[in-house]
Scaffold this active site. Structure first.
Site, PDB file in Angstrom:
ATOM      1  N   CYS A 141     -27.263  -5.439  45.246  1.00  0.00           N
ATOM      2  CA  CYS A 141     -26.712  -6.781  45.051  1.00  0.00           C
ATOM      3  C   CYS A 141     -25.387  -6.924  45.782  1.00  0.00           C
ATOM      4  O   CYS A 141     -24.501  -6.079  45.642  1.00  0.00           O
ATOM      5  CB  CYS A 141     -26.515  -7.038  43.558  1.00  0.00           C
ATOM      6  SG  CYS A 141     -25.714  -8.626  43.197  1.00  0.00           S
TER       7      CYS A 141
ATOM      8  N   GLU B  10     -34.960 -10.467   7.419  1.00  0.00           N
ATOM      9  CA  GLU B  10     -34.233 -10.868   8.630  1.00  0.00           C
ATOM     10  C   GLU B  10     -33.123 -11.835   8.252  1.00  0.00           C
ATOM     11  O   GLU B  10     -33.340 -12.763   7.461  1.00  0.00           O
ATOM     12  CB  GLU B  10     -35.197 -11.517   9.624  1.00  0.00           C
ATOM     13  CG  GLU B  10     -34.559 -12.320  10.750  1.00  0.00           C
ATOM     14  CD  GLU B  10     -33.596 -11.509  11.611  1.00  0.00           C
ATOM     15  OE1 GLU B  10     -32.539 -12.062  11.973  1.00  0.00           O
ATOM     16  OE2 GLU B  10     -33.884 -10.336  11.904  1.00  0.00           O
TER      17      GLU B  10
ATOM     18  N   CYS C  12     -30.134  -0.056  20.096  1.00  0.00           N
ATOM     19  CA  CYS C  12     -29.667  -0.466  21.422  1.00  0.00           C
ATOM     20  C   CYS C  12     -28.290   0.106  21.733  1.00  0.00           C
ATOM     21  O   CYS C  12     -27.760  -0.131  22.825  1.00  0.00           O
ATOM     22  CB  CYS C  12     -29.653  -1.986  21.547  1.00  0.00           C
ATOM     23  SG  CYS C  12     -28.571  -2.816  20.362  1.00  0.00           S
TER      24      CYS C  12
ATOM     25  N   CYS D  87     -29.016 -13.774  40.533  1.00  0.00           N
ATOM     26  CA  CYS D  87     -28.843 -12.415  40.026  1.00  0.00           C
ATOM     27  C   CYS D  87     -30.127 -11.639  40.304  1.00  0.00           C
ATOM     28  O   CYS D  87     -31.225 -12.089  39.936  1.00  0.00           O
ATOM     29  CB  CYS D  87     -28.552 -12.436  38.524  1.00  0.00           C
ATOM     30  SG  CYS D  87     -28.532 -10.800  37.747  1.00  0.00           S
TER      31      CYS D  87
ATOM     32  N   GLN E  78     -37.044  -9.330  23.381  1.00  0.00           N
ATOM     33  CA  GLN E  78     -36.663  -8.332  24.373  1.00  0.00           C
ATOM     34  C   GLN E  78     -36.759  -8.923  25.779  1.00  0.00           C
ATOM     35  O   GLN E  78     -37.746  -9.581  26.132  1.00  0.00           O
ATOM     36  CB  GLN E  78     -37.568  -7.109  24.269  1.00  0.00           C
ATOM     37  CG  GLN E  78     -37.367  -6.304  23.004  1.00  0.00           C
ATOM     38  CD  GLN E  78     -36.104  -5.467  23.047  1.00  0.00           C
ATOM     39  OE1 GLN E  78     -35.484  -5.270  24.086  1.00  0.00           O
ATOM     40  NE2 GLN E  78     -35.719  -4.957  21.891  1.00  0.00           N
TER      41      GLN E  78
END
Length: 370
Positions: free
Chosen positions: A93, A259, A327, A180, A206
């Site tokens: 990039c 949740e 994560c 991007c 995700q």
């Protein structure tokens, strides 16, 4: 689960004369959690520098980007490479590099070495925070193109006169961009293992196209759910794991999905017919409800991890196995240490490169009673 937006860098009170802009020659030390490497400057500076755009073992000229005389550590960029690592590659990039877009951490690193660096970080966090010596391999996941074109949901900042922009690292300053290279050509179809899920606009799913399949498959393989078993899906999001746990335990089993985001929780009821769906803060719900034994638990907490009260509540239900989807390796290691205090050991660990070119890595851990 619902992920929180990344935190902005805190404004710090200066603790002495600024060192920003000063340059030093140094040999780069090991990789550290957060997308940088460690450099230890000798006397008279005697500082640790968290350095971006470098690879362990390189000799570089670094420039300080944050730091004063009174700070315990400084931050910096490698602005000149004097002795390059064989794993250094030209960033694909044009916006990657010191003072440019802060979205990627490792575009200057060969993809295989990127995964090795992430494995080093997971290994170091487990050793430091959970006192575990464990080998780690970060696995590639189908769905990207040599580490690019995987972000199925992408947000750009807008320049004052119009046009796209990204932000510099730890800054609100804008970098004009055309596009991007991480952005996927198609948005997410919200599917996992040939099953379509309802997801709210802007709701969590995700972003790597291969992530839902690999995470669901891994969780099911590690847990081995059996017909008739009782399952808790915590931080359940729109029911990604609950949906397939329902299939595995059958009509004689039970799946409870909790949740904190009310919209996601409502959608999990649609996506998982037959599950018991409960909106609310996971810790608060477990403190007052569903205190009967459960056979299996899936934990997919936000970046800060589940933390002790939730871990204690999980252990109190005496599951035969817990699948922890993480994560953040530091949060995972802290919670693994808490599980160990309470009699649950780390039995297996898988790590996946769901965020190529960045420092982020996704882990799935299996915990079970000693």
């Amino acid at each position: 689960m619902t992920r929180r937006p990344p935190r902005q860098a805190r404004q710090r009170t200066p603790r002495g004369a600024s060192r920003v802009g000063q340059r030093f020659e140094a040999v780069v030390g090991p990789v550290a959690h957060g997308g940088h490497c460690i450099v230890r400057l000798p006397e008279p500076e005697s500082r640790v520098v968290f350095l971006r755009h470098a690879i362990p073992g390189e000799r570089v000229v670094l420039e300080i980007t944050e730091g004063t005389d009174g700070d315990r550590f400084w931050r910096g960029d490698a602005v000149e490479v004097l002795e390059a690592s064989p794993d250094r590659v030209p960033p694909p990039c044009p916006y990657a590099g010191p003072g440019r877009c802060g979205g990627c951490d490792f575009q200057h690193v060969d993809l295989a070495r990127q995964r090795a660096l992430k494995a080093d970080v997971v290994r170091e966090q487990l050793a430091r925070l959970a006192k575990l010596d464990r080998d780690v391999v970060v696995e590639a996941v189908p769905g990207d193109e040599h580490g690019l074109h995987w972000r199925t949901r992408q947000r750009y900042a807008t320049l004052p006169g119009g046009g796209r922009a990204m932000r510099q690292h730890r800054s609100h300053d804008l970098v004009p961009v055309d596009t991007c290279l991480l952005e996927a050509p198609e948005p997410s179809d919200h599917r996992a293992l040939d099953t379509t899920f309802e997801v709210a606009d802007g709701g969590f799913w995700q972003v790597h196209p291969g992530a839902p399949d690999v995470l669901v498959t891994t969780v099911l393989e590690l847990l081995g759910p059996q017909p008739g078993e009782r399952c808790l899906d915590l931080y359940a999001g729109v029911g990604l794991f609950a949906r397939f746990l329902l299939d595995a335990v059958g009509e004689t089993g039970r799946v409870v999905a909790i949740e904190g985001d009310a919209t996601a929780s409502a959608l999990s009821a649609t996506n998982c017919p037959g599950a018991v769906v409960r909106p609310g803060d996971v810790g608060q719900v477990l403190a007052t409800s569903y205190d009967e034994p459960f056979d299996l638990v899936v934990l997919d907490p936000p970046r800060e991890g589940a933390r002790r009260p939730v871990v204690e509540a999980v252990v109190d239900r005496r599951p035969r196995a817990v699948a922890y989807v993480a994560c953040d390796p530091a949060a995972l290691a802290r919670d693994v240490a808490t599980f160990a205090e309470l009699g649950y050991e780390l039995r297996d660990l898988r790590a996946f490169d769901l965020f190529p070119m960045t420092h982020h890595v996704e882990c799935v851990a299996l915990l079970a009673p000693r």
